[in-house]
Design a protein around this motif. Structure first.
Motif, mmCIF file in Angstrom:
data_model
loop_
_atom_site.group_PDB
_atom_site.id
_atom_site.type_symbol
_atom_site.label_atom_id
_atom_site.label_comp_id
_atom_site.label_asym_id
_atom_site.label_seq_id
_atom_site.Cartn_x
_atom_site.Cartn_y
_atom_site.Cartn_z
ATOM 1 N N LYS A 197 0.798 -1.295 0.002
ATOM 2 C CA LYS A 197 -0.042 -0.178 0.110
ATOM 3 C C LYS A 197 1.008 1.360 0.118
ATOM 4 C CE LYS A 197 -2.774 -1.120 3.598
ATOM 5 N NZ LYS A 197 -4.084 -0.903 4.348
ATOM 6 N N LEU A 198 2.228 1.267 0.726
ATOM 7 C CA LEU A 198 2.892 2.258 0.519
ATOM 8 C C LEU A 198 3.756 2.394 -0.598
ATOM 9 C CD1 LEU A 198 4.321 1.793 4.227
ATOM 10 C CD2 LEU A 198 2.925 3.965 3.251
ATOM 11 N N LYS A 199 3.579 1.474 -1.770
ATOM 12 C CA LYS A 199 4.121 1.419 -2.962
ATOM 13 C C LYS A 199 5.487 1.082 -3.043
ATOM 14 C CE LYS A 199 0.684 4.809 -5.043
ATOM 15 N NZ LYS A 199 -0.318 3.561 -4.828
ATOM 16 N N PRO A 202 7.300 -6.334 -1.160
ATOM 17 C CA PRO A 202 6.207 -7.208 -0.924
ATOM 18 C C PRO A 202 6.105 -8.338 -1.402
ATOM 19 C CG PRO A 202 5.655 -4.854 -1.374
ATOM 20 C CD PRO A 202 7.203 -4.861 -1.879
ATOM 21 N N ARG A 203 6.299 -8.619 -2.828
ATOM 22 C CA ARG A 203 6.451 -10.062 -3.572
ATOM 23 C C ARG A 203 7.406 -10.738 -2.998
ATOM 24 N NH1 ARG A 203 3.542 -11.376 -8.283
ATOM 25 N NH2 ARG A 203 3.638 -13.568 -8.195
ATOM 26 N N ILE A 204 8.668 -10.283 -2.786
ATOM 27 C CA ILE A 204 9.658 -11.159 -2.375
ATOM 28 C C ILE A 204 9.363 -11.878 -1.049
ATOM 29 C CG2 ILE A 204 12.027 -11.230 -1.429
ATOM 30 C CD1 ILE A 204 12.928 -9.274 -3.689
ATOM 31 N N MET A 205 8.547 -10.901 -0.133
ATOM 32 C CA MET A 205 8.156 -11.398 1.234
ATOM 33 C C MET A 205 7.088 -12.600 0.938
ATOM 34 S SD MET A 205 7.761 -8.221 3.259
ATOM 35 C CE MET A 205 9.369 -7.510 4.583
ATOM 36 N N PRO A 214 0.534 -9.919 -2.533
ATOM 37 C CA PRO A 214 0.372 -8.841 -1.464
ATOM 38 C C PRO A 214 -0.434 -7.812 -1.728
ATOM 39 C CG PRO A 214 2.691 -8.450 -2.756
ATOM 40 C CD PRO A 214 1.763 -9.835 -3.102
ATOM 41 N N GLY A 215 -1.095 -7.649 -3.089
ATOM 42 C CA GLY A 215 -2.129 -6.707 -3.264
ATOM 43 C C GLY A 215 -3.409 -6.938 -2.693
ATOM 44 N N ALA A 216 -3.674 -8.120 -2.546
ATOM 45 C CA ALA A 216 -4.932 -8.824 -2.003
ATOM 46 C C ALA A 216 -5.475 -7.905 -0.671
ATOM 47 C CB ALA A 216 -4.993 -10.458 -1.664
ATOM 48 N N THR A 217 -6.619 -7.925 -0.334
ATOM 49 C CA THR A 217 -7.355 -7.186 0.578
ATOM 50 C C THR A 217 -7.897 -8.407 1.413
ATOM 51 O OG1 THR A 217 -7.857 -5.373 -0.534
ATOM 52 C CG2 THR A 217 -9.154 -5.402 1.521
ATOM 53 N N ILE A 218 -7.694 -8.460 2.699
ATOM 54 C CA ILE A 218 -8.106 -9.684 3.464
ATOM 55 C C ILE A 218 -8.475 -9.068 4.966
ATOM 56 C CG2 ILE A 218 -7.490 -11.871 4.665
ATOM 57 C CD1 ILE A 218 -5.724 -12.425 2.316
ATOM 58 N N VAL A 248 -4.251 -20.200 -3.729
ATOM 59 C CA VAL A 248 -3.805 -19.074 -4.395
ATOM 60 C C VAL A 248 -4.816 -17.964 -4.397
ATOM 61 C CG1 VAL A 248 -3.413 -18.578 -6.800
ATOM 62 C CG2 VAL A 248 -2.717 -20.676 -6.232
ATOM 63 N N ILE A 249 -4.386 -17.055 -3.702
ATOM 64 C CA ILE A 249 -5.197 -15.960 -3.735
ATOM 65 C C ILE A 249 -4.601 -14.673 -4.451
ATOM 66 C CG2 ILE A 249 -6.281 -14.004 -2.181
ATOM 67 C CD1 ILE A 249 -5.826 -16.160 -0.065
ATOM 68 N N GLY A 250 -5.343 -14.305 -5.645
ATOM 69 C CA GLY A 250 -4.723 -13.297 -6.504
ATOM 70 C C GLY A 250 -4.680 -11.763 -6.094
#
Lengths: 300, 300, 300, 300, 300, 300
Positions: free
Chosen positions: D166-168, D173-176, D190-194, D207-209
């Motif tokens: 979210k902080l761009k 984020p993706r490596i994590m 990491p872009g998903a909202t949960i 898998v959560i897109g």
């Protein structure tokens, strides 16, 4: 009061007192963006340089397969980057410098100046290895000397640290030579000036002070001190030449002590073991102590 | 007989003989629940304490972001737990103690007593750093001293070990000081008593014996021995004061030897290098050796 | 020219010069299939042997649970394999040997000969530990000595290296003893011959030369040199006996210097500290220096 | 041609071709002062945050001795510094930014914004742990869940990465989340909202897109895909909502597949295992597959 | 019986039974000079190759300072030496080969043949990266793909292992691909044949069998199995083609299963998710499952 | 407000909130003398056991030199000590037990009971390896299976964890199996009961629930779930048999799902891939899904 609380309370009381000590010193506060240098990172640079100087001896590289010029190029580039980071850190910390493009360039120039010196440093050390082989009947080969002689390690570290010292890099040169001092018992101040073909045997206890000047082809054994004449003046003497000058081809045997900034040991002189010298010695002379007579009696 | 079997047989024969050696010694058998202390774990505690004493210098913490009082609290709590484990181990092993709640409490009290002393230890070392800066013209700053001076490392370790020695913790104090000895060439017995503002320069070869007493503001250079007068009595002397007393403001230059439990170097005295002293020296005197005349001849 | 290119160019120029230095030396080229020995692997072998000699002290094994004879068998088998690899490497490198089944067998025989000696090495060191306990009033137990006395570490390493030296293994013995030298400040050449119950106290600065012969029950303190008489002949002396002979029960106190291949210190003799001896000393005598008179004056 | 040369020649030929491949890509060149991010350093930050979120579980700290608020303060300060370095590196590399004071401040603001979110992240994860305990009859305690449940690890990493997303912050984020994917088989973009109280059981193959939205109190089992409807459009879809929306209290059993950006699974719905859903499901419904009839015959 | 003895006895009884198990298997005995391969060393080679293929991404090298052609030369030479050792080990162990100069040459030829393939392997992987970027709307750049996409890691490892498989190197290829399987959940047998521009998304649960043939530009999602038709024949099928052939430009969506050695998915075909296919599919067709009707009812 | 202060303030604010979260949970407080178990130490035990079960494969030992019975004895003694420490830690933490001699004995008995089972565990795994070799045409040898098959790793870990589960050791069994789950994607609950000659191929996505019972000679492929019938009852079901029973010689192909505590798959049955089974299957039957018809059309 529970056991947990008792222990925690004592710990926090100690922490509060320790923290008071911190505050009573200017030592422990740094600003955002600064950090103190780290010994482990500096020693890491030293080890990388050692691999460049003696390829195959201390790294994984094997000249049967590796093109050594390429190896050196890679390794120097790695040293460049690591040394850049260290020097930037110490200059920022020491000098309270601003982070800026100009400052970055200044650091770059220092590192490049050091890199330029690497081949010369290596030549010097390879000559030191030759001197070691020639001078020590127990040495079986140059390889054995490179692998195991503490004298060679101490001189190598000194030669690296001395170039950084001349470039006015703070902290790092001394951290390097004290690392070597810890591993070898040989204490060479990075400020000393030492010529070619320097030979150290055994070495434990050697002390070579900051303003010492040593010529070429000098030999030196364990326990030799090249020091300042004792005074109580401490920091007042900072920068003054207070350690001796040793000219070419001088030999100084074990546990000799040579003191004083005006003391010159002339070319080709030999200083015997256990002597204590505070005045200059002429060229081509041999100085030995009239050792105190021995008192020999039957043991009871 | 196959090659495999031949090698295995020789190995097992060696193992059997080695095992006989084990059995001929009481050294190598421990009971269920006991273990020997481990040097690596003890040195780990020492390193943790060093981070507390000099925050930012040897750890990852950075006072630009970290609240140093909190840092100290955490770090002391970690030391508490690790030291607890080490002291429990050595007391169990040494004393053949029963594992019990009482014993656990006894260990806790020892560790807490040590924790209480931490701020005092730190104050002492910070004073030693000041003495170093004032006394050595080659020192450029306190930071350089903390990072790289072997004298400061040896004194730090001694000050920690000495507090444990006073709490009658076995093994650990000596393992600590011998670790420092290995890294610096400075051998300070944890039983020695050393005052404030202690200054060591270069340091390699310094020996300070178990029953030595040293006052405040004392300065000492490489190769100084504060030892016992030679005797053949070995273990019979255990516990007897057999090393000298050095009063406040004394300076002892390189390679001086001071021996004997009754030898007192009085306040403010200066002992020159290469002297050999077995009797007391009065306050405010300067003792130097009439160095043996030198024999100087042209080198052939 | 971009900044990237400027830096790269300077780095490559340094690499080219460094590479010229490589080519001007025969040192840095090895053939396919060869490699130089690695210090870290050799020290690893040394550490494994130390665990065998002192089970429970330096490894994870705990005799409360482990059958120590089995432990020794396993550990010796591990040492066999690692030492085999190291010795094969150094013989290939040094001797430019062909890889062949015969050569493999030759290496095997050397390693097995060393393994055969392990129990004897251990017995010797356990006697050295006894000597240490008896001779040092500050020693509280054999365990403390094994854990922390640098003298015991140096003698242990010497005893291992000496057996390899006798088997004419190149490089490895010296790498081992110089490792110990670095950790303890005690420099014992692997070629020296040293009898049983050898006692070293403090130890920093001790030098024992390659052709030294030392009998049983000898005691020696810090800073003692058993060296060659100074000459300029270097490699010409290789192989000649040039260091002294010390007979049984001799004691040599701190900072004494004994030089020369014909110098014999007779049985039971005592050599006081700070003496300088270049001639033989009869049995049962005590030799001390008439120390130079001290010059004592009021300090101004 | 010697064996050495033959091998070297083949190696250099390969290197030249590899180097041609480098040059045919823009990927492998960076400018002076830049570097690529390093996965190991990013994972290190993640591990530090995990220690803060679950004190005592993954670090050395022990709340019996350590004041946990102080612990958190220290640890957050360490995270601050490390994360600052990583974010600075990726922004410099990605954005070809100038090194300047302004840029430094921008990085600082991003890191501080993340630090502000830490307590919220932790609260969320503690709720996820509660959901896990409540939902899984095999779970014996919250501790067991924190120690060993892959679902909790994957959610924890997602919650951290999502704030950085979210902080761009690029790359990190993706490596994590891919690190967590590798360790757990659970792939949450990491872009998903949960929402809160998210429950995952077993988890492998989930898998959560990127554009998925998930409400509170949702439960999900292994092999569930929340994906995009298959298209060939690749990069053209970047940024478009192409993954489903899952409302509060939905349960999705093992190996169900829910696809499409307009697909909404209404509040309280239950999706049975092995279903394949590409259209919205109303609130409070239960959807199961009419499983294909089984063909049962005697095994020959 | 003392507690010590009771514990030791139980341990030795277990050891004796374990040892009986060893003897009932031929698995655990090797001859002098042999050893089993070690997974850690094989993975180390894999990591080195990854650094060559993606310079700057996974190692310390930084192309701002390092000449990448030199870098590649060095790194390949390191790989040469390490891979030589591993392949020699497995061939000796597997084939019970004699150690001889001929055998050494045979190993050398295998390693050189692999080195020759490195540039081709790299080209293939760089094309796979391109395919990834083009096919995944969530991918922001090639760098992100290289750093974090498990599909790319699995394909990279497969491409390396496949070349070794073709050179008939035992053990090593499978150890490599199972390492990747462990890290990514993607199980590609090193025997499979896979063309250019291979795209894998998410990937967990993908299985690609030993005799599979895959053309160029194929896309595949999580949970896809390219397997054998179930039979009970086990080892009798060794070597027989039992896995499908997938032609160019085929897309296979998540959780599809394609089985059988005679099954060919024709050029350009699209296989929808959750399909189960055991017969060939013509070119340019789209195959989807008539998904079982859903049973939707209000949740009670 | 200075930059330093601003950053520190934000950090401390976050720490305070994080600390509030700690206090709102009972999770993070332990008493003096307790600590939480550590995953790394538990995995370490697992690795040690693996070396015992497969000597030569994962450790340094080499049966060409090492007597394997001695090896096993040593290694089991090491496992004894480490496992003792871990089990003591978890029992103290979980059960809030008093430290006492009685408690120590209780721990000892648990560890000894586990040690007694080691040979049986090993026998079982060696049979699993045989089953793997027989069942997988791609397997070239038992060695390859031991080195690289994830199924064998997962079963090994399960067999160890299951014995600890039966001894009612908390936390540790699940930490072990989740470690294997992370490395292999195979999730076997330590509570499951699994017979001899268990065969797993590929394995990713396999889930075997806590109350599953599996007979001898069962084969199972990737993605198989042996699960509970979906319910919302969560913790209420703790302890109830809710997973299926699989009798001897059953084969379950990829992605089959078998659910329910009363579901029994009879001896010799074969369950085809992609089936969904919630009722019992008779002995000697073959169950396959009537796969949904495929919808095949030309791709546009």
């Amino acid at each position: 009061m529970s056991e947990n609380n008792r222990v925690k309370e004592r710990i926090e009381k100690a922490a509060a007192s320790v923290s008071d000590n911190y505050n009573n010193q200017g030592l422990f506060s740094v600003s955002i963006g600064e950090r103190l240098p780290k010994e482990t990172e500096i020693i890491d640079v030293l080890n990388e340089i050692r691999k460049i100087v003696f390829p195959g001896f201390f790294g994984e590289e094997n000249s049967a397969y590796v093109n050594l010029e390429n190896f050196a190029g890679n390794a120097i580039a790695m040293v460049y980057e690591k040394l850049y980071r260290q020097i930037r850190t110490v200059l920022l910390f020491r000098g309270k410098r601003n982070r800026s493009e100009d400052f970055d360039l200044e650091v770059e120039n220092i590192v490049l100046a050091f890199i330029d010196k690497l081949p010369k440093i290596q030549e010097m050390i390879l000559k030191d290895v030759e001197a070691e082989l020639e001078g020590d009947p127990a040495a079986s080969s140059k390889e054995e000397i490179i692998f195991s002689y503490p004298g060679i390690y101490a001189i190598f570290v000194y030669r690296v640290a001395h170039e950084l010292y001349k470039l006015k890099v703070p902290y790092i040169p001394r951290i390097m030579t004290e690392h070597a001092h810890g591993k070898t018992g040989i204490d060479i101040n990075p400020g000393a000036t030492i010529g070619e073909y320097f030979f150290i045997d055994h070495g434990t206890g050697i002390v070579i002070g900051e303003t010492t000047i040593i010529g070429n082809h000098v030999k030196m054994y364990q326990g030799v001190t090249l020091g300042a004449i004792s005074t109580m003046k401490g920091q007042q003497l900072s920068g003054v030449k207070r350690h001796p000058t040793i000219e070419d081809y001088v030999v100084i045997y074990a546990n000799a002590t040579v003191l004083g900034g005006d003391t010159v040991i002339g070319k080709n002189a030999v200083i015997a073991g256990n002597t204590f010298i505070t005045e200059s010695v002429a060229e081509n002379t041999r100085v030995s102590a009239l050792m105190p007579e021995l008192n020999i009696k039957t043991r009871n």
